[in-house]
Design a protein around this motif. Structure first.
Motif, mmCIF file in Angstrom:
data_model
loop_
_atom_site.group_PDB
_atom_site.id
_atom_site.type_symbol
_atom_site.label_atom_id
_atom_site.label_comp_id
_atom_site.label_asym_id
_atom_site.label_seq_id
_atom_site.Cartn_x
_atom_site.Cartn_y
_atom_site.Cartn_z
ATOM 1 N N ILE A 36 0.842 -1.201 0.000
ATOM 2 C CA ILE A 36 0.000 0.000 0.000
ATOM 3 C C ILE A 36 0.874 1.246 0.000
ATOM 4 O O ILE A 36 0.642 2.197 -0.749
ATOM 5 C CB ILE A 36 -0.939 -0.001 1.221
ATOM 6 N N GLU A 37 1.908 1.225 0.851
ATOM 7 C CA GLU A 37 2.824 2.361 0.924
ATOM 8 C C GLU A 37 3.594 2.524 -0.384
ATOM 9 O O GLU A 37 3.832 3.640 -0.842
ATOM 10 C CB GLU A 37 3.794 2.194 2.093
ATOM 11 N N GLU A 38 3.965 1.393 -0.995
ATOM 12 C CA GLU A 38 4.693 1.454 -2.266
ATOM 13 C C GLU A 38 3.836 2.117 -3.341
ATOM 14 O O GLU A 38 4.323 2.957 -4.103
ATOM 15 C CB GLU A 38 5.093 0.046 -2.718
ATOM 16 N N LYS A 39 2.553 1.758 -3.402
ATOM 17 C CA LYS A 39 1.673 2.351 -4.410
ATOM 18 C C LYS A 39 1.519 3.854 -4.189
ATOM 19 O O LYS A 39 1.464 4.636 -5.151
ATOM 20 C CB LYS A 39 0.308 1.659 -4.391
ATOM 21 N N LEU A 40 1.461 4.267 -2.915
ATOM 22 C CA LEU A 40 1.375 5.693 -2.617
ATOM 23 C C LEU A 40 2.653 6.406 -3.062
ATOM 24 O O LEU A 40 2.597 7.490 -3.657
ATOM 25 C CB LEU A 40 1.147 5.901 -1.122
ATOM 26 N N ILE A 41 3.799 5.777 -2.778
ATOM 27 C CA ILE A 41 5.088 6.337 -3.189
ATOM 28 C C ILE A 41 5.156 6.439 -4.711
ATOM 29 O O ILE A 41 5.573 7.467 -5.263
ATOM 30 C CB ILE A 41 6.249 5.472 -2.662
ATOM 31 N N LEU A 42 4.725 5.390 -5.402
ATOM 32 C CA LEU A 42 4.775 5.384 -6.867
ATOM 33 C C LEU A 42 3.867 6.462 -7.458
ATOM 34 O O LEU A 42 4.230 7.113 -8.450
ATOM 35 C CB LEU A 42 4.374 4.008 -7.393
ATOM 36 N N THR A 43 2.706 6.650 -6.854
ATOM 37 C CA THR A 43 1.785 7.696 -7.326
ATOM 38 C C THR A 43 2.419 9.078 -7.199
ATOM 39 O O THR A 43 2.344 9.903 -8.123
ATOM 40 C CB THR A 43 0.477 7.653 -6.526
ATOM 41 N N THR A 114 16.499 9.625 0.912
ATOM 42 C CA THR A 114 17.084 9.994 2.199
ATOM 43 C C THR A 114 16.504 9.171 3.355
ATOM 44 O O THR A 114 17.180 8.964 4.355
ATOM 45 C CB THR A 114 16.854 11.495 2.487
ATOM 46 N N SER A 115 15.267 8.703 3.212
ATOM 47 C CA SER A 115 14.626 7.930 4.288
ATOM 48 C C SER A 115 14.988 6.455 4.241
ATOM 49 O O SER A 115 14.724 5.713 5.196
ATOM 50 C CB SER A 115 13.106 8.080 4.196
ATOM 51 N N GLY A 116 15.577 6.018 3.128
ATOM 52 C CA GLY A 116 15.911 4.602 2.988
ATOM 53 C C GLY A 116 14.740 3.754 2.522
ATOM 54 O O GLY A 116 14.864 2.523 2.418
ATOM 55 N N LYS A 117 13.612 4.400 2.230
ATOM 56 C CA LYS A 117 12.430 3.643 1.814
ATOM 57 C C LYS A 117 12.482 3.234 0.350
ATOM 58 O O LYS A 117 11.500 2.696 -0.174
ATOM 59 C CB LYS A 117 11.168 4.458 2.091
#
Length: 245
Positions: A36-43, A114-117
Protein backbone atom coordinates in the motif's frame (compact mmCIF):
# COMPACT_ATOMS: atom_id res chain seq x y z
CA UNK A 1 4.04 -40.91 31.93
CA UNK A 2 3.79 -41.73 28.25
CA UNK A 3 0.36 -40.14 28.07
CA UNK A 4 1.55 -36.99 29.85
CA UNK A 5 4.58 -36.84 27.56
CA UNK A 6 2.43 -37.10 24.44
CA UNK A 7 0.08 -34.47 25.86
CA UNK A 8 2.98 -32.11 26.56
CA UNK A 9 4.42 -32.64 23.10
CA UNK A 10 1.01 -31.99 21.58
CA UNK A 11 0.64 -28.78 23.57
CA UNK A 12 4.09 -27.63 22.48
CA UNK A 13 3.29 -28.41 18.85
CA UNK A 14 0.02 -26.49 19.09
CA UNK A 15 1.84 -23.50 20.58
CA UNK A 16 4.54 -23.66 17.89
CA UNK A 17 1.96 -23.95 15.14
CA UNK A 18 0.03 -21.03 16.62
CA UNK A 19 3.17 -18.92 16.76
CA UNK A 20 4.04 -19.82 13.17
CA UNK A 21 0.54 -18.94 12.00
CA UNK A 22 0.66 -15.66 13.89
CA UNK A 23 4.06 -14.85 12.39
CA UNK A 24 2.78 -15.72 8.93
CA UNK A 25 -0.29 -13.52 9.38
CA UNK A 26 1.89 -10.68 10.70
CA UNK A 27 4.31 -11.10 7.81
CA UNK A 28 1.45 -11.14 5.31
CA UNK A 29 -0.07 -8.03 6.90
CA UNK A 30 3.33 -6.28 6.88
CA UNK A 31 3.78 -7.06 3.20
CA UNK A 32 0.25 -5.79 2.50
CA UNK A 33 0.99 -2.50 4.27
CA UNK A 34 4.29 -2.17 2.42
CA UNK A 35 2.55 -2.67 -0.92
CA UNK A 36 0.00 0.00 0.00
CA UNK A 37 2.82 2.36 0.92
CA UNK A 38 4.69 1.45 -2.27
CA UNK A 39 1.67 2.35 -4.41
CA UNK A 40 1.37 5.69 -2.62
CA UNK A 41 5.09 6.34 -3.19
CA UNK A 42 4.77 5.38 -6.87
CA UNK A 43 1.79 7.70 -7.33
CA UNK A 44 3.72 10.62 -5.83
CA UNK A 45 6.78 9.77 -7.92
CA UNK A 46 4.70 9.74 -11.09
CA UNK A 47 3.42 13.24 -10.31
CA UNK A 48 6.99 14.45 -9.67
CA UNK A 49 8.26 13.08 -12.97
CA UNK A 50 5.30 14.44 -14.91
CA UNK A 51 6.01 17.88 -13.44
CA UNK A 52 9.69 17.46 -14.30
CA UNK A 53 8.82 16.71 -17.94
CA UNK A 54 6.59 19.81 -18.08
CA UNK A 55 9.39 21.99 -16.73
CA UNK A 56 11.99 20.42 -19.04
CA UNK A 57 9.83 21.17 -22.07
CA UNK A 58 9.30 24.72 -20.82
CA UNK A 59 13.06 25.22 -20.41
CA UNK A 60 13.74 23.85 -23.88
CA UNK A 61 11.25 26.31 -25.35
CA UNK A 62 13.30 29.11 -23.80
CA UNK A 63 16.55 27.58 -25.05
CA UNK A 64 15.14 27.30 -28.57
CA UNK A 65 14.17 30.96 -28.39
CA UNK A 66 17.69 31.94 -27.32
CA UNK A 67 19.33 29.80 -30.01
CA UNK A 68 17.04 31.23 -32.69
CA UNK A 69 17.67 34.86 -31.70
CA UNK A 70 21.41 34.28 -31.22
CA UNK A 71 21.66 32.74 -34.69
CA UNK A 72 19.91 35.70 -36.29
CA UNK A 73 22.08 38.24 -34.46
CA UNK A 74 25.28 36.31 -35.17
CA UNK A 75 24.56 36.28 -38.89
CA UNK A 76 23.81 40.00 -39.10
CA UNK A 77 26.54 42.09 -40.71
CA UNK A 78 27.39 45.41 -38.97
CA UNK A 79 26.59 47.41 -42.08
CA UNK A 80 23.13 45.79 -42.30
CA UNK A 81 21.76 47.20 -39.04
CA UNK A 82 20.43 50.32 -40.74
CA UNK A 83 18.09 48.06 -42.73
CA UNK A 84 16.19 47.06 -39.58
CA UNK A 85 14.11 48.99 -37.10
CA UNK A 86 15.52 49.48 -33.62
CA UNK A 87 12.40 47.82 -32.24
CA UNK A 88 13.18 44.63 -34.20
CA UNK A 89 16.83 44.61 -33.09
CA UNK A 90 15.82 45.31 -29.49
CA UNK A 91 13.47 42.32 -29.57
CA UNK A 92 16.27 40.05 -30.79
CA UNK A 93 18.59 41.06 -27.97
CA UNK A 94 15.73 40.76 -25.48
CA UNK A 95 15.22 37.12 -26.49
CA UNK A 96 18.84 36.34 -25.60
CA UNK A 97 18.53 37.66 -22.05
CA UNK A 98 17.26 34.46 -20.44
CA UNK A 99 19.32 31.83 -18.64
CA UNK A 100 16.95 28.88 -17.97
CA UNK A 101 17.62 26.72 -14.91
CA UNK A 102 15.85 23.63 -13.58
CA UNK A 103 14.24 23.95 -10.14
CA UNK A 104 14.82 20.25 -9.42
CA UNK A 105 11.83 19.90 -7.08
CA UNK A 106 11.82 16.08 -6.93
CA UNK A 107 10.40 16.03 -3.41
CA UNK A 108 9.06 12.47 -3.35
CA UNK A 109 12.26 10.99 -4.78
CA UNK A 110 14.49 12.98 -2.42
CA UNK A 111 12.44 11.80 0.56
CA UNK A 112 12.51 8.25 -0.74
CA UNK A 113 16.29 8.22 -1.07
CA UNK A 114 17.08 9.99 2.20
CA UNK A 115 14.63 7.93 4.29
CA UNK A 116 15.91 4.60 2.99
CA UNK A 117 12.43 3.64 1.81
CA UNK A 118 13.75 3.07 -1.68
CA UNK A 119 13.78 -0.62 -0.71
CA UNK A 120 9.99 -0.55 -0.69
CA UNK A 121 10.17 -0.39 -4.49
CA UNK A 122 9.79 -4.00 -5.52
CA UNK A 123 10.75 -3.54 -9.18
CA UNK A 124 14.55 -3.68 -9.25
CA UNK A 125 14.79 -2.07 -12.68
CA UNK A 126 12.71 0.88 -11.48
CA UNK A 127 14.71 1.16 -8.27
CA UNK A 128 17.95 1.35 -10.26
CA UNK A 129 16.60 4.09 -12.53
CA UNK A 130 15.37 6.13 -9.55
CA UNK A 131 18.76 5.90 -7.84
CA UNK A 132 20.51 7.04 -11.05
CA UNK A 133 18.13 9.96 -11.69
CA UNK A 134 19.73 12.58 -9.35
CA UNK A 135 23.12 11.99 -10.98
CA UNK A 136 21.66 12.37 -14.47
CA UNK A 137 19.99 15.65 -13.49
CA UNK A 138 23.16 16.90 -11.78
CA UNK A 139 25.10 16.57 -15.06
CA UNK A 140 22.60 18.81 -16.85
CA UNK A 141 22.47 21.33 -13.99
CA UNK A 142 26.28 21.59 -14.02
CA UNK A 143 26.11 22.79 -17.63
CA UNK A 144 23.22 25.11 -16.76
CA UNK A 145 25.34 26.76 -14.07
CA UNK A 146 28.20 27.20 -16.55
CA UNK A 147 25.76 28.79 -19.00
CA UNK A 148 24.38 31.10 -16.30
CA UNK A 149 27.91 32.35 -15.51
CA UNK A 150 28.40 32.98 -19.23
CA UNK A 151 25.08 34.82 -19.31
CA UNK A 152 26.29 37.23 -16.63
CA UNK A 153 29.41 38.00 -18.67
CA UNK A 154 27.22 38.43 -21.75
CA UNK A 155 24.95 40.92 -19.99
CA UNK A 156 28.00 42.91 -18.83
CA UNK A 157 29.14 43.27 -22.45
CA UNK A 158 25.69 44.43 -23.55
CA UNK A 159 25.79 47.15 -20.88
CA UNK A 160 28.41 48.90 -23.02
CA UNK A 161 26.33 48.95 -26.20
CA UNK A 162 22.63 48.51 -25.45
CA UNK A 163 20.04 50.91 -24.07
CA UNK A 164 18.05 48.67 -21.74
CA UNK A 165 15.13 51.05 -21.61
CA UNK A 166 14.62 50.54 -25.34
CA UNK A 167 14.98 46.77 -24.99
CA UNK A 168 12.54 46.31 -22.12
CA UNK A 169 9.93 49.00 -22.42
CA UNK A 170 7.88 47.42 -25.23
CA UNK A 171 8.41 43.74 -24.47
CA UNK A 172 6.14 41.42 -22.53
CA UNK A 173 7.33 38.69 -20.22
CA UNK A 174 5.48 36.00 -22.16
CA UNK A 175 7.63 36.73 -25.23
CA UNK A 176 10.31 34.57 -23.63
CA UNK A 177 7.99 32.16 -21.86
CA UNK A 178 8.38 33.55 -18.35
CA UNK A 179 6.35 31.76 -15.68
CA UNK A 180 4.19 34.44 -14.12
CA UNK A 181 2.09 35.78 -16.95
CA UNK A 182 2.30 38.63 -19.40
CA UNK A 183 3.31 41.47 -17.12
CA UNK A 184 4.99 44.43 -18.80
CA UNK A 185 8.65 44.67 -17.83
CA UNK A 186 9.54 48.17 -16.68
CA UNK A 187 12.89 49.88 -16.26
CA UNK A 188 14.05 53.30 -15.15
CA UNK A 189 13.78 55.79 -17.97
CA UNK A 190 17.19 56.53 -19.47
CA UNK A 191 16.02 59.40 -21.64
CA UNK A 192 18.35 60.56 -24.40
CA UNK A 193 21.56 59.88 -22.50
CA UNK A 194 21.85 56.30 -23.71
CA UNK A 195 21.36 54.85 -27.16
CA UNK A 196 22.03 51.40 -28.58
CA UNK A 197 25.02 51.01 -30.88
CA UNK A 198 24.20 47.84 -32.81
CA UNK A 199 26.89 48.32 -35.42
CA UNK A 200 29.63 48.54 -32.81
CA UNK A 201 28.48 45.47 -30.90
CA UNK A 202 28.29 43.40 -34.09
CA UNK A 203 31.88 44.38 -34.82
CA UNK A 204 33.03 43.31 -31.35
CA UNK A 205 34.55 39.81 -31.59
CA UNK A 206 34.30 39.15 -27.86
CA UNK A 207 30.54 39.67 -28.04
CA UNK A 208 30.17 37.43 -31.09
CA UNK A 209 32.21 34.67 -29.45
CA UNK A 210 30.19 35.01 -26.25
CA UNK A 211 26.93 34.85 -28.21
CA UNK A 212 28.14 31.75 -30.03
CA UNK A 213 29.16 30.04 -26.79
CA UNK A 214 25.79 30.79 -25.23
CA UNK A 215 24.02 29.19 -28.19
CA UNK A 216 26.27 26.13 -27.86
CA UNK A 217 25.52 25.81 -24.14
CA UNK A 218 21.80 26.14 -24.83
CA UNK A 219 22.01 23.36 -27.41
CA UNK A 220 24.04 21.20 -25.02
CA UNK A 221 21.60 21.56 -22.11
CA UNK A 222 18.68 21.15 -24.50
CA UNK A 223 20.06 17.80 -25.71
CA UNK A 224 20.71 16.69 -22.13
CA UNK A 225 17.18 17.69 -21.16
CA UNK A 226 15.70 15.75 -24.07
CA UNK A 227 17.48 12.66 -22.75
CA UNK A 228 16.13 13.37 -19.26
CA UNK A 229 12.61 13.61 -20.68
CA UNK A 230 13.04 10.18 -22.30
CA UNK A 231 14.28 8.71 -19.01
CA UNK A 232 11.43 10.32 -17.08
CA UNK A 233 8.90 8.94 -19.57
CA UNK A 234 10.46 5.48 -19.20
CA UNK A 235 10.18 5.71 -15.40
CA UNK A 236 6.53 6.80 -15.64
CA UNK A 237 5.80 3.88 -17.98
CA UNK A 238 7.24 1.39 -15.47
CA UNK A 239 5.34 3.05 -12.60
CA UNK A 240 2.08 2.80 -14.56
CA UNK A 241 2.62 -0.94 -15.02
CA UNK A 242 3.36 -1.37 -11.30
CA UNK A 243 0.27 0.61 -10.29
CA UNK A 244 -1.94 -1.45 -12.59
CA UNK A 245 -1.04 -4.71 -10.84
Amino acid sequence: MGKYFKYAVGEILLVVIGILIALQINNWNQQRLERIEEKLILTNLKEDFEEAITEFEFLNDIRNNIISAATIIYNKQPEEVTNYSSKYLDSLFFRTMSAPTYNNQAGSLNLLLTSGKINLIAKENLKKKLIQWPGDVADMIEDEVAHFDLHLQYAAILDNYICWDDVFKTKLANDVGLRFGAETIKSLSEGDRLTSDYKAILEYKVFLNMLNRRAVFCQLTKNETIELIKKAQDIISIIDKELSK
